[in-house]
Design a protein around this motif. Structure first.
Motif, short mmCIF file in Angstrom:
data_model
loop_
_atom_site.label_atom_id
_atom_site.label_comp_id
_atom_site.label_asym_id
_atom_site.label_seq_id
_atom_site.Cartn_x
_atom_site.Cartn_y
_atom_site.Cartn_z
N MET A 159 -22.01 -34.97 8.59
CA MET A 159 -23.39 -34.82 8.10
C MET A 159 -23.41 -34.43 6.62
SD MET A 159 -26.01 -34.87 10.54
CE MET A 159 -27.10 -33.45 10.35
N ILE A 160 -22.31 -33.87 6.13
CA ILE A 160 -22.27 -33.31 4.79
C ILE A 160 -21.81 -34.38 3.81
CG2 ILE A 160 -21.38 -31.45 3.35
CD1 ILE A 160 -23.08 -30.56 5.79
N ASP A 161 -22.63 -34.68 2.81
CA ASP A 161 -22.32 -35.72 1.83
C ASP A 161 -22.56 -35.17 0.43
OD1 ASP A 161 -21.65 -38.17 0.73
OD2 ASP A 161 -23.67 -38.99 0.95
N LYS A 162 -21.75 -34.20 0.04
CA LYS A 162 -21.89 -33.55 -1.27
C LYS A 162 -20.96 -34.22 -2.28
CE LYS A 162 -24.55 -30.25 0.45
NZ LYS A 162 -25.98 -30.12 0.10
N ARG A 163 -21.36 -34.10 -3.55
CA ARG A 163 -20.57 -34.69 -4.64
C ARG A 163 -20.21 -33.59 -5.64
NH1 ARG A 163 -20.34 -40.03 -4.24
NH2 ARG A 163 -19.49 -40.19 -6.36
N PRO A 164 -19.09 -32.92 -5.41
CA PRO A 164 -18.66 -31.88 -6.34
C PRO A 164 -18.24 -32.45 -7.69
CG PRO A 164 -16.97 -32.28 -4.70
CD PRO A 164 -18.16 -33.08 -4.27
N ALA A 165 -18.28 -31.61 -8.71
CA ALA A 165 -17.83 -32.04 -10.03
C ALA A 165 -16.33 -32.26 -10.04
CB ALA A 165 -18.22 -31.00 -11.08
N ALA A 166 -15.60 -31.43 -9.30
CA ALA A 166 -14.15 -31.56 -9.24
C ALA A 166 -13.64 -30.84 -8.00
CB ALA A 166 -13.50 -30.97 -10.49
N VAL A 167 -12.55 -31.36 -7.45
CA VAL A 167 -11.84 -30.73 -6.34
C VAL A 167 -10.45 -30.38 -6.83
CG1 VAL A 167 -10.94 -31.01 -4.00
CG2 VAL A 167 -13.13 -32.06 -4.62
N LEU A 168 -10.12 -29.10 -6.75
CA LEU A 168 -8.79 -28.64 -7.15
C LEU A 168 -7.97 -28.34 -5.91
CD1 LEU A 168 -6.55 -27.53 -8.99
CD2 LEU A 168 -7.82 -25.36 -9.06
N ALA B 100 -19.89 -28.57 -2.40
CA ALA B 100 -21.25 -28.42 -2.91
C ALA B 100 -21.44 -29.41 -4.06
CB ALA B 100 -21.53 -26.99 -3.38
N ASP B 101 -22.66 -29.85 -4.25
CA ASP B 101 -22.96 -30.75 -5.35
C ASP B 101 -22.66 -30.08 -6.69
OD1 ASP B 101 -23.83 -32.96 -3.84
OD2 ASP B 101 -25.86 -32.15 -3.67
N ASN B 102 -22.01 -30.84 -7.59
CA ASN B 102 -21.74 -30.41 -8.97
C ASN B 102 -20.90 -29.13 -9.05
OD1 ASN B 102 -23.37 -32.55 -10.07
ND2 ASN B 102 -25.17 -31.35 -9.46
N ALA B 103 -20.19 -28.82 -7.99
CA ALA B 103 -19.41 -27.59 -7.93
C ALA B 103 -17.94 -27.86 -8.21
CB ALA B 103 -19.54 -26.96 -6.55
N LEU B 104 -17.21 -26.79 -8.44
CA LEU B 104 -15.75 -26.82 -8.40
C LEU B 104 -15.33 -26.39 -7.01
CD1 LEU B 104 -12.91 -27.05 -9.59
CD2 LEU B 104 -13.15 -24.70 -10.43
#
Length: 457
Positions: free
Chosen positions: A35-44, A81-85
């Motif tokens: 159900m979760i479709d988030k677009r983070p700024a970056a995944v480390l 989370a959207d736009n998150a690291l």
């Protein structure tokens, strides 16, 4: 954030930084709940503690939202989370066991399947959930209900220490002897206080167990539920078993005629004298007519991962959870009404016992306050077709509302969803004020807010 800024992060870490321009971005941003479709700024994908320190400082200094991902099982999808690291611990899953001291230290990305595999080699275990792919750290920080809690307490009750990176980028160890207030808060307070990079646990002698999975036709569910309530009240703490409502799973010991049909199930294990195992399960086999059963010796990790195949990554999910001071007739009737309408074979309605050793810890001894409840029912709906989302979410909400008159004020944060964020204060009851104070000490700017959030005092 622009590409130059992402390069600045890459220069500070050894782990992989994945951004929207990378080919593996979509897989990197996915969590367990489809159900979760988030677009983070970056995944480390961190490789060591130094990466975590750099990431915390980077997110704070650049005013970025920060999400922490261990196993990725969070129902509300707090691992992104959207736009998150996103700090992703997928590559740090080691578990080191000290068999002489009966302890184990787990890295933050380990799952309970990882942990149990490591400790079982020495005939040891600790309380660790029901599904093996669940993350060790997330379950523990929210409390940690599992098969062993009647005998040995919650996962958080077995936590001996934790390494934490706080909002100011400092590395601390929290235990009974160091940063005691932080240690208190971590045992049930969730991911509000820092990024936990490793956790040390007390282990117990658990090797082969006498497991039971007993499936009953739904028409006998009331008889089974009332028997379960009365029998468990006097059963030794070595018997850890939960009552459940499912659709009949496609398992070899259940005749095909019951597959996909509403059923009532008792699942658990006996960890006492192995010779007593058959006698401990016989009352459940005699309680009502049985549609199918599997009872016998089993390695503890096998039972703890027995249902993993039913919950692959990507299923759509919506959850609710509560606490019951007793499994009253009213609560049983609510389960009978909605349990017969379980919508999918992957949906699980479980009523977990949390008495015994759980009750020997005081309400204010740890952040987890629900020490007087005897059961925790969870409604974990999972499905495949997005077209079913509205109906399934409504079923979960109606089910939870039907249980509410018989429930405690608080709910179990590990199984609450995004629309339960307004309940955080009541979930912690008498411990909330102290938690808010500790939050104000270690995270005054609320950097760690992608969670069941405690506001800093």
């Amino acid at each position: 954030m622009n590409a130059k800024t992402h390069d600045a992060l890459r220069e500070q870490v050894r782990g992989q930084v994945i951004t929207p321009d990378d080919t593996d971005y979509d897989s990197a941003r996915a969590v367990h709940n489809g159900m979760i479709d988030k677009r983070p700024a970056a995944v480390l994908r961190v490789s060591q503690v130094a990466d975590v320190i750099a990431a915390v400082n980077y997110a704070r200094d650049n005013a970025m939202d920060l999400a922490i991902r261990g196993g990725g099982h969070s129902g509300p999808g707090f691992g992104t989370a959207d736009n998150a690291l996103v700090i992703d611990f997928a590559n740090t899953r080691g578990v080191r066991v000290d068999p002489a001291g009966q302890t184990a230290r787990s890295e933050a990305g380990a799952t309970w399947a990882d942990f149990n595999h490591a400790t079982h080699a020495f005939g040891l275990a600790t309380t660790g959930g029901i599904v093996g792919s669940t993350g060790v750290s997330g379950l523990t920080l929210g409390g940690g209900i599992g098969y062993l809690d009647r005998k040995y307490g919650l996962s958080c009750d077995n936590l001996l220490s934790a390494d934490v990176v706080t909002a100011d980028g400092k590395f601390l160890t929290a235990s009974e002897n160091e940063n005691e207030d932080l240690f208190w808060a971590l045992r049930g307070g969730g991911g509000n206080f820092g990024v936990v990079t490793s956790l040390e646990y007390r282990l117990h002698p658990v090797d082969m167990v006498h497991a039971g999975i007993i499936i009953y036709p739904l028409e006998h569910a009331e008889t089974v539920a009332k028997f379960y309530r009365e029998h468990l009240a006097s059963a030794p703490e070595e018997l850890g078993a939960f009552l459940a409502f499912h659709q009949g799973p496609p398992v070899p010991f259940l005749p095909e005629e019951w597959h996909g049909k509403p059923v009532c199930i008792v699942v658990g294990m006996w960890t006492g004298d192995p010779a007593e195992g058959p006698a401990r399960w016989q009352p459940f086999l005699d309680a009502a007519p049985v549609a199918g059963s599997m009872v016998g010796p089993m390695p503890y990790p096998a039972l703890n991962s027995a249902f993993d195949g039913m919950y692959p990554k990507g299923l759509l999910a919506y959850w609710k959870a509560a606490f019951l001071s007793e499994l009253s007739d009213g609560a049983i009737n609510a389960h009978l009404e909605y349990g017969r309408r379980v919508p999918t074979v992957q949906t699980a309605v479980h009523i977990y016992p949390i008495d015994g050793a759980v009750h020997r810890v005081g309400v204010t001894d740890t952040a987890f306050p629900n020490r007087n409840a005897k059961f925790s029912p969870v409604i974990a709906c999972h499905w495949e077709d997005p077209g079913d989302s509205e109906a399934n979410i409504a079923w979960v909400r109606d089910y939870a509302a039907a249980l509410q008159p018989y429930s405690e004020t608080a709910g179990y944060i590990n199984f609450q969803d995004t629309d339960d964020l307004s309940r955080v204060a009541e979930n912690y009851g008498p411990n909330y004020a102290r938690l808010a104070s500790i939050k104000g000490k270690y995270d005054p700017g609320n950097l760690f807010h992608v969670n069941q959030n405690i506001k800093p005092q």
